[in-house]
Design a protein around this motif. Structure first.
Motif, mmCIF file in Angstrom:
data_model
loop_
_atom_site.group_PDB
_atom_site.id
_atom_site.type_symbol
_atom_site.label_atom_id
_atom_site.label_comp_id
_atom_site.label_asym_id
_atom_site.label_seq_id
_atom_site.Cartn_x
_atom_site.Cartn_y
_atom_site.Cartn_z
ATOM 1 N N GLY A 84 58.074 75.634 74.482
ATOM 2 C CA GLY A 84 57.758 75.654 75.904
ATOM 3 C C GLY A 84 57.906 74.326 76.608
ATOM 4 N N HIS A 85 58.626 73.398 76.013
ATOM 5 C CA HIS A 85 58.728 72.054 76.589
ATOM 6 C C HIS A 85 59.849 71.905 77.627
ATOM 7 N N LEU A 86 60.691 72.923 77.812
ATOM 8 C CA LEU A 86 61.784 72.823 78.776
ATOM 9 C C LEU A 86 61.424 73.545 80.068
ATOM 10 N N ARG A 87 61.721 72.913 81.185
ATOM 11 C CA ARG A 87 61.532 73.542 82.497
ATOM 12 C C ARG A 87 62.875 74.029 83.020
ATOM 13 N N ASP A 88 62.824 75.014 83.901
ATOM 14 C CA ASP A 88 64.043 75.524 84.519
ATOM 15 C C ASP A 88 64.812 74.392 85.196
ATOM 16 N N GLY A 89 66.121 74.448 85.046
ATOM 17 C CA GLY A 89 66.972 73.436 85.661
ATOM 18 C C GLY A 89 67.408 72.353 84.708
ATOM 19 N N TYR A 90 66.818 72.326 83.507
ATOM 20 C CA TYR A 90 67.222 71.295 82.552
ATOM 21 C C TYR A 90 68.687 71.468 82.179
ATOM 22 N N GLU A 91 69.458 70.397 82.295
ATOM 23 C CA GLU A 91 70.885 70.407 81.983
ATOM 24 C C GLU A 91 71.074 70.047 80.510
ATOM 25 N N PRO A 111 74.933 68.345 74.927
ATOM 26 C CA PRO A 111 75.271 68.614 73.523
ATOM 27 C C PRO A 111 75.105 67.404 72.617
ATOM 28 N N GLN A 112 75.143 66.201 73.216
ATOM 29 C CA GLN A 112 75.078 64.979 72.409
ATOM 30 C C GLN A 112 73.663 64.593 72.011
ATOM 31 N N SER A 113 72.681 64.983 72.828
ATOM 32 C CA SER A 113 71.307 64.563 72.539
ATOM 33 C C SER A 113 70.314 65.514 73.198
ATOM 34 N N PRO A 114 69.122 65.674 72.599
ATOM 35 C CA PRO A 114 68.096 66.553 73.171
ATOM 36 C C PRO A 114 67.384 65.900 74.341
ATOM 37 N N ILE A 115 66.565 66.661 75.040
ATOM 38 C CA ILE A 115 65.802 66.162 76.168
ATOM 39 C C ILE A 115 64.828 65.067 75.711
ATOM 40 N N THR A 116 64.527 64.138 76.605
ATOM 41 C CA THR A 116 63.539 63.094 76.322
ATOM 42 C C THR A 116 62.260 63.386 77.097
ATOM 43 N N THR A 117 61.180 62.797 76.681
ATOM 44 C CA THR A 117 59.886 63.045 77.330
ATOM 45 C C THR A 117 59.847 62.489 78.745
ATOM 46 N N SER A 118 60.762 61.587 79.076
ATOM 47 C CA SER A 118 60.798 61.019 80.427
ATOM 48 C C SER A 118 61.600 61.863 81.409
ATOM 49 N N ASP A 119 62.278 62.877 80.911
ATOM 50 C CA ASP A 119 63.086 63.752 81.771
ATOM 51 C C ASP A 119 62.159 64.576 82.659
ATOM 52 N N PRO A 120 62.463 64.690 83.968
ATOM 53 C CA PRO A 120 61.625 65.498 84.873
ATOM 54 C C PRO A 120 61.497 66.954 84.442
ATOM 55 N N CYS A 121 62.450 67.441 83.668
ATOM 56 C CA CYS A 121 62.412 68.836 83.204
ATOM 57 C C CYS A 121 61.681 68.995 81.873
ATOM 58 N N TYR A 122 61.083 67.900 81.388
ATOM 59 C CA TYR A 122 60.298 68.001 80.156
ATOM 60 C C TYR A 122 58.874 68.409 80.502
#
Length: 279
Positions: A128-135, A138-149
């Motif tokens: 449940g850590h991804l919010r709608d709109g997360y782009e 393929p090279q790397s996963p989301i970071t905790t600083s991403d607004p969509c995290y």
């Protein structure tokens, strides 16, 4: 030349429910989720690019709304994923409410480890850590600083049922690279206690007799073999694998397409509700 009849079993290899699709559809339309703090069953779809994940969402919405829809944008050209963002797809019940089950359509899995959706992103989506709109990158996963995290996911944000979407019209079903990624995702979901199942798409392209008449699906030796291949390659139990045909060239609703889709959807909702009840 091989006779079409040799592709068919004399008896169905799976029992077909006696209930008609209208009865099943009524049950889905009247389904209510009675769990405090949880608004809907979250169904996550994943699988190789071009497997028909977006088309399955559109097929479900088409059946429920009684007309052709295209909420999740599909692509007729396979190779790279047409889905690039994390997006929750809802189905309108009326002007102010939606049905209590939603779909998440992930970026497709590709052979190359650095192409397609990152398995790490799938793991975070399960939690449940991804919010709608997360782009997806393929090279790397989301970071905790991403607004969509989403740092504090609720039970509603988490995945309640994980569905592997695999095309039946290829002889080997999955490449070794795909199998490795699917197994990694399945193990992550297992560790979270998330139920899993699969749908086998493009069955009409896999077997001439199914193409001729969709009612032959559970008589088809080819579809039976593809189901068994998927069971062996990734470990999903046979009774949790459902052959389906998405709406593709049709412009009117088809009862045989509806029946297979609704059978699979009913199991998704039931398994998702079981997970929510336990948590």
């Amino acid at each position: 030349m091989k006779s079409f009849k040799s592709w068919l079993n004399p008896k169905p290899w799976r029992t077909i429910p006696s209930d008609d699709s209208d009865s099943c559809l009524d049950g889905i339309k009247t389904f209510q989720l009675n769990k405090e703090g949880v608004e809907h069953i979250r169904i996550m779809l994943y699988g190789p690019t071009g497997a028909g994940k977006s088309s399955f969402i559109n097929t479900v919405e088409t059946i429920i709304r009684g007309r052709m829809t295209c909420q999740a944008l599909p692509d007729a050209v396979s190779g790279t994923s047409f889905t690039t963002k994390y997006q929750t797809h809802t189905i309108k019940k009326d002007s102010s409410t939606i049905y209590p089950f939603v779909f998440v359509d992930l970026m497709g899995l590709e052979k190359d480890r650095k192409k397609g959706v990152c398995p790490e992103d799938v793991d975070l989506a399960l939690k449940g850590h991804l919010r709608d709109g997360y782009e997806f990158n393929p090279q790397s996963p989301i970071t905790t600083s991403d607004p969509c995290y989403n740092g504090s996911p609720t039970l509603s944000d988490k995945t309640h049922i994980l569905v592997c979407v695999i095309p039946a019209n290829t002889a080997n079903i999955l490449t070794d690279e795909h199998i490795e990624k699917v197994r990694e995702i399945r193990c992550a979901a297992r560790d979270l206690g998330i139920p899993q199942m699969a749908i086998l798409t493009q069955i009409d392209e896999a077997c001439p007799e199914v193409h001729s008449d969709l009612k032959n699906v559970y008589l088809s030796n080819i579809i039976k073999k593809r189901t068994e291949q998927l069971n062996v390659s990734v470990g999903i139990p046979l009774n949790f694998i459902f052959p389906v045909k998405n709406y593709h060239s049709e412009v009117c609703l088809n009862e045989d397409i509806n029946a297979l889709t609704l059978m699979a959807l009913e199991h998704m909702i039931n398994l998702g509700e079981d997970f929510v009840d336990k948590n």
